[in-house]
Scaffold this active site. Structure first.
Site, short mmCIF file in Angstrom:
data_model
loop_
_atom_site.label_atom_id
_atom_site.label_comp_id
_atom_site.label_asym_id
_atom_site.label_seq_id
_atom_site.Cartn_x
_atom_site.Cartn_y
_atom_site.Cartn_z
N ASP A 54 -31.38 19.43 -17.37
CA ASP A 54 -31.02 19.68 -19.03
C ASP A 54 -31.95 19.41 -20.12
OD1 ASP A 54 -28.69 20.96 -18.10
OD2 ASP A 54 -27.21 19.54 -18.79
N ASP A 94 -22.83 25.47 -11.28
CA ASP A 94 -23.06 24.34 -11.76
C ASP A 94 -22.02 23.19 -11.19
OD1 ASP A 94 -23.87 22.32 -13.65
OD2 ASP A 94 -23.39 23.80 -15.56
C1 DGJ Z 1 -24.83 21.58 -17.52
C2 DGJ Z 1 -26.08 22.49 -17.28
O1 DGJ Z 1 -27.15 21.88 -16.61
C3 DGJ Z 1 -26.43 23.31 -18.43
O2 DGJ Z 1 -27.37 24.16 -18.35
C4 DGJ Z 1 -25.14 24.15 -18.86
O3 DGJ Z 1 -24.83 25.17 -18.04
C5 DGJ Z 1 -23.79 23.37 -18.86
N1 DGJ Z 1 -23.73 22.42 -17.82
C6 DGJ Z 1 -22.57 24.19 -19.34
O4 DGJ Z 1 -21.57 23.32 -19.42
#
Ligand code: DGJ
Length: 732
Positions: free
Chosen positions: A548, A478
């Site tokens: 997300d 991430d």
């Molecule tokens: C952003 C990601 O896109 C989410 O799926 C998740 O992993 C969060 N970060 C966690 O902080």
């Protein structure tokens, strides 16, 4: 595949699918001649159109060959000599000049495709798979050289380009701009399609007609970004999903990018892509070279679906590497939306057990398993297990999950550091920051200076310590903020303009080392959803968390846009709970399943909280997906109805021979007196019959009259997934 006509000084790259021609004009200017439908022999009629334009000076010493640089279609244009369009390069010299006059010097044609040192790129599988032309341009006055590489693949309508800039004399120089490719072509009335958006609204498809103007699609965020993807298309007027001319362009890079589309007064279009020159200044010592990233260029006359087919094949076959190239991707369940930071081993194992009963194949432990991370304010940089949440340790958790027959995945955010972390306490200089300034936090965190080898090593050592002692099958990588205060503590003042690109080289180096050391691990890219969904990352992470935003209606647009360039195998898509966490929308399980199954299916929910009927639906989704996984991850996507047209959305995923297909149809809002939906399908065998919805229907009928879609009529957020398969004699 690559011919050189010495008499006319014309290079012709062609393979029966595409032609790309360039020539050396009088004076040694490297000109663009043609890019498009394949021609057998390029005879060069395009060369006669140059003429001088008023108010633009003529280059010195031309003799009778009168043309101005301002309308000469060029392959790697500079500025300062009468071309007033956007330049592809700018190299500052110690004498204060920053204009370079590049002329043809030499060329070579070689089998195969060389790798780009330190950078991701498409590759050839052998010397017969591709051929590469390198044209060396040079300015003997200031000692700058640019070697332009062009590769053509044997059986693809694809050209790749990149450039190596070299300092050929004793004076130090600074590259202020070095685009990876530029070309000027005739494109009257063309339209630009690009993928722009925002956090949780990535890659929305925008289509606009070009006028006499300069369009810049860019990112200065230190990532390819949620906002403007480094891919775009130019299409002829009237091009649809199914027919018409479409050119595709994509930069294989994950950092600051700049794509320029400039239409001049004569409807010539200059197209350029490369590292964003904003803030960029690369020192080039005598004898040193600089390698630009790669740009991919494609051509089709089969509309946008034809464009996508070329890109999807290329990415699956010649960009994605390692064990997961062409490999089945597992169905994961991820605990982010199920627990956020609030979990312990018991909670996780309960989700795992429930998910296992539904048929899920892997569990991914998301953010919050390390340091003392109970919210997003701490512990990035400390990759040691959170002792309160997981007292038995990560290795134990992984072991128990494996004992249940599931794979184990782990979330990392390796490029970041929290101020509240042991790493920060020990090494405050590890972040990107300007001395004497406080530093701007994003999500309470700072960006580590990945341009530094010691910083990368510190993170790598910690990651390896985890990975060497825990069975990890999957890593979600991430990255949750964009860069600011791009300044490195260890570089001298004059090299600070190199930091953003050095960071990207460092990131790629780190990914290369990890993927080489752990070839069995499947890496999933992520950046607050799809903030770094690009061709560069795909060379290391074969799939990427698309957004997300897990709402199925929002995902229609996000996945539709993403699919213009990126194949289904890369699009990670999860079914999430309702009410949806982003929009509170309560969509049907059918719609959520159909959308998430059009890519790499996963789940983003607490499996222990599903009702009996939801469990049954998920079990069915998974069984269907497992049966047709190959098709759904690697099939040919044909977009049928666009959500950007304001109505329903539909697409079809078929195998190469058109013998089976899954059709997805989504109607977000019900309405009175809805139209009867007959969806015309594509690419089936007209001479075969298909089993579909309990009936036997001809391929010709499905492509002519269409499929009668069984959509619930009075329901919002309706979606269906229809499977059809050619009937064989055995079925008789
Ligand atoms: C952003 C990601 O896109 C989410 O799926 C998740 O992993 C969060 N970060 C966690 O902080």
């Amino acid at each position: 595949m690559i011919e050189y006509d010495e008499t006319n000084r014309v290079f012709h790259l062609h393979n029966g699918l595409v032609s790309y021609a360039l020539g050396v004009a009088p004076g040694g200017y490297l000109t663009h001649l043609y890019f498009g439908r394949a021609v057998r022999h390029y005879h060069g009629t395009g060369r006669e159109h140059h003429m001088s334009t008023s108010f633009s000076p003529l280059p010195a010493g031309q003799g009778d060959d009168v043309f101005g640089l301002n309308d000469l279609p060029l392959e790697y244009p500079g500025s300062g000599f009468g071309d007033y369009r956007v330049p592809a390069h700018e190299v500052a010299q110690p004498d204060g000049t920053a204009v370079t006059d590049l002329r043809y010097q030499s060329h070579r044609i070689t089998a195969g495709k060389p790798a780009l040192p330190g950078l991701p790129a498409t590759y050839a599988t052998g010397d017969l798979d591709a051929e590469t032309l390198t044209v060396v341009l040079a300015d003997p006055v200031n000692g700058t050289e640019a070697a332009l590489a062009y590769t053509i693949f044997r059986d693809r309508a694809v050209i790749t380009r990149s450039v190596v800039v070299t300092n050929r004399d004793a004076r130090p120089k600074v590259i202020r701009k070095a685009a990876s490719a530029s070309l000027d072509f005739t494109a009257p009335g063309f339209e630009l399609i690009h993928l722009s958006g925002s956090y949780a609204k990535e890659r929305h498809l925008v289509r606009e007609r070009l006028t006499q103007e300069i369009r810049i699609l860019d990112s200065k965020r230190g990532a390819s970004s949620h906002y403007q993807n480094p891919t775009f298309a130019l299409v002829a007027p009237g091009t649809t999903e199914h027919t018409g001319v479409a050119y595709g362009f994509g930069l294989v890079y994950s950092g600051n990018h700049e794509c320029v589309i400039e239409q001049n007064d004569r409807q010539q279009v200059r197209v350029m892509a490369g590292i964003n020159p904003a803030g960029f200044a690369w020192n080039l010592a005598p004898g040193a070279s600089f390698q630009t990233p790669e740009v991919i260029l494609t051509y089709t006359d089969q509309g946008l679906n034809g464009l996508s087919a070329t890109w999807h094949r290329l990415i699956n076959d010649r960009l994605i590497r390692g064990r997961y190239r062409h490999h089945d991707r597992p169905i994961v369940i991820n605990n982010w939306e199920a627990t956020y930071f609030d979990f312990d081993e018991a909670k996780i194992l309960a989700i795992v057990a429930a998910a296992k009963r539904l048929g899920v194949e892997a569990f991914v432990l998301d953010d919050g398993w390390f340091g003392h991370r109970d919210d997003d304010r701490s512990s990035l940089g400390d990759w040691v297990t959170h002792a309160q949440k997981l007292p038995a340790g990560l290795a134990h958790l992984s072991q128990v999950i494996h004992q249940q027959g599931m794979k184990f995945g782990l979330w990392f955010e390796p490029e970041m550091i929290s101020e509240d972390s042991e790493l920060f306490a020990a090494h405050p200089d590890y972040r990107l920051a300007i001395p004497g300034r406080a530093g701007s936090a994003g999500r309470h965190q700072f960006t580590l200076d990945f341009s530094r080898e010691d910083v990368r090593q510190a993170v790598l050592d910690q990651m390896c310590a985890v990975l060497d002692h825990t069975q990890v099958d999957f890593i979600k990588w991430d990255m949750n903020r964009n860069m600011s205060e791009v300044f490195s503590a260890t570089l001298p003042a004059h090299a600070q303009g190199e930091v953003a690109h050095r960071y990207m080289l460092g990131l790629y180096d780190m990914l290369e080392r990890l993927t080489t050391r752990y070839p069995e691990i499947l890496f999933e890219g992520c950046s607050g959803g799809g903030g770094r969904f690009d061709l560069g990352m795909l060379a290391y992470t074969p799939q990427i968390w698309t957004s997300d935003d897990t709402d199925a209606v929002a995902r229609l647009k996000i996945q539709y846009g993403t699919s213009l360039f990126y194949p289904l195998s890369t699009i990670s898509a999860h079914v999430s709970a309702v009410p949806n966490h982003q929009f509170q929308r309560v969509t049907s399980m059918a719609l959520r399943g159909a959308v998430a199954s059009s890519g790499v299916l996963g789940y983003e929910l607490d499996a222990t909280k599903l009702t009996e009927s939801e469990q049954a639906a998920v079990r069915e989704q998974i069984a269907f997906y497992q049966t047709h996984r190959r098709l759904l991850q690697y099939g040919r996507l044909t977009r049928l109805l666009s959500p950007f047209d304001g109505g329903d959305t539909a697409w079809q995923i078929s195998d190469d021979r058109g013998l089976e297909a899954v059709v997805v149809y989504a109607r977000p809002l019900a309405e009175e007196a809805p139209a009867v939906i007959r969806l015309r399908l594509f690419g089936l065998d007209a001479n075969r019959d298909y089993a579909v919805l309990g009936q036997r229907v001809g391929g010709d009928e499905l492509m002519g009259e269409g499929l009668l879609v069984p959509l619930p009529l009075s329901q919002d957020y309706a979606g269906v997934q229809v499977y059809l398969k050619a009937v064989t004699d055995d079925d008789e």
